[in-house]
Design a protein around this motif. Structure first.
Motif, PDB file in Angstrom:
ATOM      1  N   GLY B 383     -63.497 -18.427  31.843  1.00 42.08           N
ATOM      2  CA  GLY B 383     -62.336 -17.827  33.120  1.00 42.08           C
ATOM      3  C   GLY B 383     -61.306 -18.676  33.421  1.00 42.08           C
ATOM      4  O   GLY B 383     -60.340 -17.904  33.107  1.00 42.08           O
ATOM      5  N   THR B 384     -60.996 -20.032  33.186  1.00 40.71           N
ATOM      6  CA  THR B 384     -59.616 -20.194  32.866  1.00 40.71           C
ATOM      7  C   THR B 384     -58.994 -19.910  31.594  1.00 40.71           C
ATOM      8  O   THR B 384     -57.789 -19.802  31.720  1.00 40.71           O
ATOM      9  N   ASP B 385     -59.692 -20.236  30.944  1.00 41.28           N
ATOM     10  CA  ASP B 385     -59.182 -18.907  29.505  1.00 41.28           C
ATOM     11  C   ASP B 385     -57.753 -18.307  29.674  1.00 41.28           C
ATOM     12  O   ASP B 385     -57.630 -18.603  28.683  1.00 41.28           O
ATOM     13  N   VAL B 386     -58.401 -17.213  30.074  1.00 36.63           N
ATOM     14  CA  VAL B 386     -57.863 -16.163  30.339  1.00 36.63           C
ATOM     15  C   VAL B 386     -56.455 -16.470  30.600  1.00 36.63           C
ATOM     16  O   VAL B 386     -55.833 -15.890  29.893  1.00 36.63           O
ATOM     17  N   HIS B 387     -56.204 -16.611  31.784  1.00 33.98           N
ATOM     18  CA  HIS B 387     -54.885 -17.694  31.435  1.00 33.98           C
ATOM     19  C   HIS B 387     -54.169 -18.128  30.747  1.00 33.98           C
ATOM     20  O   HIS B 387     -52.894 -18.560  30.648  1.00 33.98           O
ATOM     21  N   LEU B 388     -54.666 -18.746  30.362  1.00 31.15           N
ATOM     22  CA  LEU B 388     -54.174 -20.093  30.022  1.00 31.15           C
ATOM     23  C   LEU B 388     -53.632 -19.899  27.974  1.00 31.15           C
ATOM     24  O   LEU B 388     -53.372 -20.591  27.132  1.00 31.15           O
ATOM     25  N   THR B 389     -55.040 -19.287  27.597  1.00 30.85           N
ATOM     26  CA  THR B 389     -54.556 -18.564  26.278  1.00 30.85           C
ATOM     27  C   THR B 389     -52.954 -18.700  25.857  1.00 30.85           C
ATOM     28  O   THR B 389     -52.956 -17.755  26.057  1.00 30.85           O
ATOM     29  N   ALA B 390     -52.904 -19.553  25.022  1.00 36.46           N
ATOM     30  CA  ALA B 390     -51.694 -18.405  24.248  1.00 36.46           C
ATOM     31  C   ALA B 390     -50.401 -19.172  24.639  1.00 36.46           C
ATOM     32  O   ALA B 390     -49.294 -18.507  24.721  1.00 36.46           O
ATOM     33  N   THR B 391     -50.962 -19.968  25.670  1.00 34.32           N
ATOM     34  CA  THR B 391     -49.515 -20.509  26.697  1.00 34.32           C
ATOM     35  C   THR B 391     -49.128 -21.421  25.698  1.00 34.32           C
ATOM     36  O   THR B 391     -50.031 -22.562  24.903  1.00 34.32           O
ATOM     37  N   TYR B 392     -48.044 -22.520  26.559  1.00 34.04           N
ATOM     38  CA  TYR B 392     -47.813 -24.129  26.691  1.00 34.04           C
ATOM     39  C   TYR B 392     -48.631 -24.677  26.853  1.00 34.04           C
ATOM     40  O   TYR B 392     -49.218 -25.878  25.892  1.00 34.04           O
ATOM     41  N   PHE B 393     -49.792 -24.460  27.728  1.00 37.28           N
ATOM     42  CA  PHE B 393     -50.781 -25.504  28.056  1.00 37.28           C
ATOM     43  C   PHE B 393     -51.529 -25.312  26.528  1.00 37.28           C
ATOM     44  O   PHE B 393     -52.698 -26.798  26.080  1.00 37.28           O
ATOM     45  N   VAL B 394     -52.313 -24.757  25.762  1.00 31.87           N
ATOM     46  CA  VAL B 394     -53.045 -24.678  24.610  1.00 31.87           C
ATOM     47  C   VAL B 394     -51.876 -25.375  23.401  1.00 31.87           C
ATOM     48  O   VAL B 394     -52.553 -26.617  22.886  1.00 31.87           O
ATOM     49  N   VAL B 395     -50.373 -25.493  23.314  1.00 32.92           N
ATOM     50  CA  VAL B 395     -49.460 -26.483  22.741  1.00 32.92           C
ATOM     51  C   VAL B 395     -49.773 -28.209  23.201  1.00 32.92           C
ATOM     52  O   VAL B 395     -49.972 -28.358  22.478  1.00 32.92           O
ATOM     53  N   ALA B 396     -50.166 -27.492  24.664  1.00 31.22           N
ATOM     54  CA  ALA B 396     -50.249 -29.695  25.048  1.00 31.22           C
ATOM     55  C   ALA B 396     -51.114 -30.061  23.913  1.00 31.22           C
ATOM     56  O   ALA B 396     -51.391 -30.977  23.932  1.00 31.22           O
ATOM     57  N   HIS B 397     -52.507 -29.069  24.990  1.00 37.06           N
ATOM     58  CA  HIS B 397     -53.483 -29.109  24.163  1.00 37.06           C
ATOM     59  C   HIS B 397     -53.667 -30.076  23.334  1.00 37.06           C
ATOM     60  O   HIS B 397     -54.079 -31.000  22.567  1.00 37.06           O
ATOM     61  N   PHE B 398     -53.222 -29.089  22.295  1.00 33.68           N
ATOM     62  CA  PHE B 398     -53.972 -29.812  20.715  1.00 33.68           C
ATOM     63  C   PHE B 398     -52.483 -30.657  20.150  1.00 33.68           C
ATOM     64  O   PHE B 398     -53.245 -31.362  19.390  1.00 33.68           O
ATOM     65  N   HIS B 399     -51.447 -30.849  20.660  1.00 39.27           N
ATOM     66  CA  HIS B 399     -50.335 -31.535  20.666  1.00 39.27           C
ATOM     67  C   HIS B 399     -51.514 -33.370  21.101  1.00 39.27           C
ATOM     68  O   HIS B 399     -51.162 -33.779  20.697  1.00 39.27           O
ATOM     69  N   TYR B 400     -51.871 -33.277  22.546  1.00 44.04           N
ATOM     70  CA  TYR B 400     -52.465 -34.071  22.848  1.00 44.04           C
ATOM     71  C   TYR B 400     -53.534 -34.494  22.017  1.00 44.04           C
ATOM     72  O   TYR B 400     -53.453 -35.837  21.680  1.00 44.04           O
TER      73      TYR B 400
END
Ligand code: HEA
Ligand code: HEA
Ligand code: CUA
Ligand SMILES: [Cu+2]
Lengths: 239, 565, 376
Positions: B383-400
């Motif tokens: 549910g939450t991924d639908v909005h966050l996917t392919a946004t900078y949230f993902v970019v931040a996640h994987f750089h973290y």
């Protein structure tokens, strides 16, 4: 936490590589390495088999009609040749265990001959497909496939989706091509193994394991063909 | 168990200078044709560092460009090529390769008490494959670049992009074989070449981590290799596998790609976990807490890691139930990571903590990886991924997880083993300061990106002039990247400096346990003059008695200074 | 000032956003909780047990099944709870109500083409009513795209060769971002626009006449209407933007093209710029303007040209009959019949020449969307 004893003698076996303690360790390591590599090969072909399964499931009819253009006799002949080569490979390994050098070389040579025969037959198969324009692309010979479609199914006209037929040939060339590459690599390995035996190299004459490793590889390549043959050449008629 | 009389296995009295692997041959050929796992590791160290800095320049350009909503210097097409090369280099030429090929190569034989890896020539061949792949990719970049992102999604990559996709994919394909051969080598070595007494449960946790990584390497890499090859064929010969116009399935590529590339993220993090286990145990001077749990959680991650790839595809039009299952398993795979985090934390408890530079990086890792991993849960929950996917949230996640996690662990390991690998000590003060600098710079760079993603900033965007509200965070992020960039550049200088001017390192500067410390620094070509026999696991520290010793020393010195009065 | 303006959450404007935000904040709380626990524990331990501190280190533990089970089971249970709520939200997102208004979306490099049931179409803009469920049926004409409305918390890939769906109910009137959020090539970042949520009554009005209030039609007015209806205005504004050049006052001026040549903007030039925009690309721009050949009738082109002629003059706002007379073309009837505009999307697609070597003709399915749209 550790102590040093004058640990290991270092048996000065001529076939022993410097990083190993003794022949037993060396052989076991070789075998683990080879099996690991083969697992990785299984994944390699596995991805292709997965793709094949998916599309065959979805486009049964089209695949069936497209497959009619493959020559079952050539495929069956090649299967026999490869099975026979597996047998000679087994014999070569056994001869290596018994340290019968001439026999090893003889069996390996027959194996190479079989592999070459396989490739020659493959060459004729491929070139007939190319001559008929049965390869994916703008020149794909839709008429030939259509004709086969009418011939294959009694109810006469069937709409064959040419895209799916191309997909079939794409997979056919992709998978048998990759397999052929493995055969070619195998021929290279077999020939260098023969050379080692011919030169009485320490690494093979004192230790049958390298020969056995080549055998494992060769059996794997055969095994892949054992799957490829029925999947491409022997499709049952869908209803 | 550690007896004070333990002989230093590889240490012939007074002559380790001559026999060190570094001095064993000075010609270029003696390096390029070497079978010595330590030299190959150094070859990898040099080449991956080179690629890392290339990738970083691309990152710098990306950050610079995003300071202004309408871009600064680049064309859109160039921007796309820049972030694609950043991703391709960082993933395929750096992070997947770095820790296994450098530290794994160098230390697996040393840690298990072997003279070399099982197949030295294969090992050298793997470096050549890596370099061939790397060079092809570089040629691709020079000859026009590639603008598909590191994910190469079809049909854009196979039918639409008119950049050097084929060349780069062939490069990645060849580089992939280097991964496979490395994995084969490690598995055979770990199975069969352990020193007498080195049982599975005496293995250092780094070796466990490398073992699980190798499993991922040999099982995952072939799949992505063949998939990328099919994309090349589709481009060159119009082989209709992934193209919907020819009856192919456009989403199939994503399945096959992530079947490798999700495990690949664990290929990147598991070795880091291994390093962290070593660092935390050694610098807390304490046996690792829950050894078995830490060891098996690596295997669990490797196993479960193969079953979650679909969490990258929640909105890709895969079936709803597929998504649900992948989401469930994503939550399961988080548990072994949790186990590790808590075991490390507990290890420090009642330790005798030495805050040397490697430990500073390890602590940074713990804090950052926790955040990175937990934000993975936002993405794993459908549910939450639908909005966050392919946004900078993902970019931040994987750089973290990749930069704050793997990169910090990498640097921690580099500092830890530097004396062993090169025989030189670096300046501790600068190294610690740099660790703190990186921690600050890192968070400043990537924390704002979480907010950006939450606000809806899409990734791979060159422009955002239609949404100027994003700019403030982008500027913060770029500022942070400048600090972080400094943090990455500094070690290059002070470590290089130490090579020439640093004091000579003793065999065991950290007073660490483990076979790699029982041989000379740098080790002799044969690693050990005699193969050691192992009597206990590596983590037999005793913080309490060390502490008593410290106290006694302290008292003694206080008494001394007291006497002076 | 922008730099000191830090928005902290996106607007919340759909039926999903409230539930979504609760989930998000709970996850955020969980993240904070564990981060604080882990960080505090690590920091406290490293300072408390720093070498040389005088604390007891006796009886250390190395293994404790109870602890291990605790930190296995607690995350597991928390994870499963999050999974449950995340999934249930997702299931709602994937099951559109039966009475949802259907709107069709076609993605192509690099624009969105939206068609409402009654034939009204728009580019890079989506008008929706507040309070009514809307279901989008989407397909791509080339590569993957993703239709993303952050304020609504919805997103779905737009895939070539198959339909994907998205539904939501807007809850607050306003204009929101619309992004393409699947990398799709050079101008991926510009493939967006806005979603306009309107009160149902206004929306009905908008829908009835393509967004314009009804007024007597001059040729320029008809052109203006076409201009808005076809969606020229979604790119061409009163000033040059990165998306497209302004058309204000360009008539009769010399235009410079990206290949260095130039030409005076006369009637003929206007016609070719609209129907085959890639014959000359205005310097500084790419091939983003849709090809309108086969889409617009000659009548439309004349109207549009008439409108562009008056753009930038005071007359543009209140076109006079004077302009009408001077245009030299007989006045066009006010009833601008929508069907005389673009006929269907298939035509629209096939008219798209193979402008870039890799660009391809869309799949036939696209036509079906349009046909379905028209039947309503
Ligand atoms: C080192 C690399 C690495 C690691 C370790 C991880 C770890 C995880 N990742 Fe990440 N991920 C990437 C690298 C990595 N990821 C990359 C590169 C991408 C983007 C690829 C692209 O599109 O370009 C990505 C994208 C990505 C996505 C897709 C997002 C999208 O595109 O929509 C998802 C979705 O589920 C995800 C989930 C997870 C999860 C659940 C973990 C878990 O393993 C994390 C587990 C760790 C913890 C949970 C923290 C420790 C635990 C505790 C402190 C206890 C508390 C725990 C609970 C209550 C459960 N990741
Ligand atoms: C190991 C992996 C790794 C590492 C270490 C990094 C390191 C960094 N990355 Fe990377 N990143 C990825 C892996 C990695 N990244 C991947 C896989 C992607 C996805 C790509 C894709 O979408 O396909 C990505 C994408 C990505 C994006 C998103 C781009 C987009 O979607 O449009 C951004 C944006 O900020 C970014 C930034 C950074 C920064 C600031 C660093 C910093 O840590 C780097 C710090 C170093 C410096 C800042 C260098 C300093 C440089 C100079 C001093 C020279 C500067 C020159 C000029 C300005 C001319 N990365
Ligand atoms: Cu369309 Cu991105
Ligand atoms: Cu993943």
């Amino acid at each position: 936490m550790s102590a040093n004893t004058d640990s290991l003698h270092h048996s000065h076996d001529p076939g022993l590589k410097h990083q190993y303690e003794d022949m037993a360790q060396q052989s076991e390591t070789y075998l683990v390495g080879m099996w690991t590599f083969l697992v990785s090969e299984v994944m390699f072909f596995g991805a292709l088999f997965f793709i094949y399964t998916l599309y065959r499931w979805n486009y049964q009819q089209d695949f069936y009609i497209a497959h009619e253009h493959l020559d079952v006799r050539m495929g069956a002949f090649n299967t026999t040749v490869l099975l026979f080569s597996s047998f000679t490979m087994v014999m070569a390994v056994q001869a290596a265990q018994l340290k019968k050098r001439m026999n090893v070389m003889g069996y390996l040579a027959v194996t190479v001959l079989c592999a070459l025969t396989f490739l020659v037959v493959k060459f004729f198969e491929y070139s007939s497909k190319f001559a008929d324009h049965l390869y994916p692309g703008v020149n794909f010979n839709t008429d030939a496939v259509k004709a086969f479609g009418e011939h294959a199914l009694e109810n006469g006209h069937v709409a064959v989706n040419m895209n799916h037929a191309q997909l079939f040939y794409g997979l056919y060339f992709g998978m048998t091509g990759l397999h052929a590459v493995h055969i070619i690599v195998g021929i290279g390995i077999l020939i260098s193994l023969i050379r080692l035996w011919f030169n009485k190299a320490d690494s093979v004459i004192h230790d049958y394991v390298p020969t056995e490793l080549v055998g494992l590889y060769w059996h794997f390549v055969d095994l892949v063909w054992i799957f490829l043959f029925p999947l491409f050449y022997l499709m049952p008629k869908p209803h | 168990m550690s007896s004070p009389t333990t002989a230093k296995a590889g240490l012939p009295p007074e002559q380790h200078e001559e026999v060190s692997y570094l001095n064993d041959g000075h010609t270029i050929a003696s390096w390029l044709l070497t079978g010595d796992h330590k030299r190959i590791a150094m070859l990898y160290l040099i080449s991956t560092t080179f690629f890392f800095f290339l990738g970083s320049v691309a990152a710098g350009l990306v950050r610079f460009e995003l300071t202004s909503p309408a871009g600064v210097v680049l064309e859109s097409e160039t921007y796309n090529k820049v972030f694609s090369s950043h991703g391709v280099i960082m993933v395929f030429l750096f992070l997947v390769v770095a820790i296994p090929a450098i530290f794994g190569n160098f230390f697996i034989p040393l840690m298990i008490g072997a003279r070399d890896l099982a197949f030295p020539r294969l090992n050298l061949a793997s470096w050549y494959m890596y370099m061939t792949g790397g060079i092809l990719i570089m040629i691709g970049f020079i000859a026009g670049g590639v603008d598909t992102g590191w994910t190469f999604y079809t049909p854009y990559s196979s039918m639409y992009s008119n950049t050097q996709v084929s060349l780069v994919l062939v490069g990645v394909f060849i580089g992939g074989f280097s991964s496979i051969t490395t994995g084969v080598n490690f598995i055979a070595t770990i199975h069969k070449m352990r020193a007498p007494g080195m049982t599975w449960f005496r293995l250092p946790l780094f070796v466990w981590a490398m073992y699980s990584t190798s499993l991922l390497l040999i099982l995952g890499t072939p799949v992505v290799a063949i998939t990328l090859l099919l994309v090349v064929f589709e481009r060159l010969f119009k082989l209709p596998i992934f193209s919907p116009e020819l009856g192919g399935d456009p989403v199939l590529f994503q399945h096959l790609f992530w079947f490798y590339s999700h495990p690949a993220v664990y290929i990147m993090i598991l070795p880091a976990f291994g390093i962290i286990s070593e660092l935390i145990a050694n610098f807390s001077r304490k046996r690792i807490f829950g050894y078995h749990f830490v060891a098996f959680s690596s295997i669990a991650i490797a196993g479960l890691g193969f079953l979650v790839w679909g969490h990258h595809m929640f909105i890709s039009s895969q079936a709803m139930y597929e998504s649900v299952v992948f989401s469930l398993i994503s939550f399961l795979v988080a548990v072994p990571s949790a186990i590790k985090i808590f075991n490390w934390t507990t290890t420090i408890y009642k330790g005798n903590v030495v805050m040397a530079a490697p430990m500073v990086y390890a602590v940074g890792f713990l804090l950052i990886f926790t955040v990175g991993g937990l934000t993975g849960l936002f993405l794993g929950s459908i549910g939450t991924d639908v909005h966050l996917t392919a946004t900078y949230f993902v970019v931040a996640h994987f750089h973290y997880v990749m930069v704050g996690g793997t990169m910090l662990a990498f640097l921690g390991g580099l500092h830890y083993w530097w004396p062993k690998m090169t025989g030189r000590m670096y300046s501790e003060g600068i190294a610690i300061a740099n660790g703190i600098l990186m921690f600050v710079g890192f968070n400043l760079t990537f924390f704002p990106q979480f907010i950006l993603g939450w606000l809806g900033m899409p990734r791979r965007y060159h422009y955002y002039y239609f949404a100027p509200e994003f700019q403030a965070y982008h500027i913060m992020s770029t500022l942070g990247a400048s600090v972080l960039g400094l943090g990455f550049a500094m070690p290059a200088f002070y470590l290089t400096y130490s090579l020439f001017k640093g004091p000579k390192a003793p065999a065991n500067p950290w007073n660490a346990h483990g076979l790699e410390w029982e041989t000379a620094s740098p080790p002799p070509t044969t690693n050990f003059l005699e193969i050691p026999i192992v009597l206990d696991e590596v983590y037999d520290f005793d913080p309490a008695s060390e502490h008593e010793q410290d106290m006694a020393d302290l008292e003694a010195s206080e008494n001394k200074s007291g006497d002076k009065h | 000032m922008q730099f000191f303006n830090f928005p902290l959450s996106p607007p919340s404007a759909s039926n999903f956003s409230a539930e979504y935000d609760v989930l998000f904040y709970v996850l955020l709380g969980l993240t904070l909780f564990f981060t604080v626990i882990v960080s505090l524990a690590v920091l406290i331990f490293i300072f408390r047990y720093k070498k040389g501190t005088k604390v007891s280190r006796s009886r250390p533990i190395y293994e404790n099944l109870f602890l291990e089970l605790t930190w296995t089971i607690v995350p597991l249970v928390l994870g499963l709870i999050m999974f449950y709520f995340g999934t249930s939200l997702y299931v709602k997102m994937r099951t559109p109500p039966k009475d949802a208004t259907e709107i069709y979306v076609i993605g192509k490099q690099w624009m969105w083409h939206v068609e409402h049931g009654n034939g009204v179409r728009e580019n890079n803009t989506l008008h929706v009513p507040v309070g009514k469920p809307v279901k989008l049926t989407m397909i791509s004409q080339d590569v993957l795209h993703a239709f993303y409305i952050p304020a609504f918390r919805v997103q779905e890939h737009v895939v070539p060769g198959r339909y994907t769906q998205l539904w939501f109910t807007a809850t607050k009137a306003g204009e929101y971002h619309l992004f393409c959020n699947m990398y799709c090539g050079t101008q991926h970042s510009e493939m967006g626009g806005k979603v306009v949520a309107m009160e149902p009554k206004e929306f009905q009005e908008w829908l009835a006449n393509g967004g314009q209030s009804v007024a007597p039609m001059t040729m320029a007015q008809a052109g203006a209407k076409t201009f808005n209806k076809v969606g020229c205005n979604s790119c061409h504004g009163s000033e040059d933007t990165l998306r497209a050049p302004s058309l204000y006052g360009i008539f009769g001026k010399r235009r410079v093209f990206s290949d260095g040549t130039s030409a005076v903007a006369d009637d003929e030039y206007m016609r070719s710029s609209i129907l085959r925009p890639y014959d000359h690309i205005t310097s500084g721009y790419g091939q983003t303007m849709p090809v309108y050949e086969g889409q617009l009738t000659e009548e439309d082109v004349l109207n549009l040209t008439a409108y562009i002629k008056v753009l930038g003059t005071p007359a543009a706002t209140v076109p006079t009959s004077n302009i009408n007379r001077n245009s030299g073309v007989s006045a066009v009837s006010g009833n601008n019949n929508p069907t005389s505009l673009s006929t269907n999307a298939l035509q629209y697609n096939t008219a798209d020449p193979d402008a870039s070597p890799t660009r391809r003709i869309g799949s036939p399915a696209v036509g079906a969307v349009a046909a379905e749209g028209k039947n309503r």
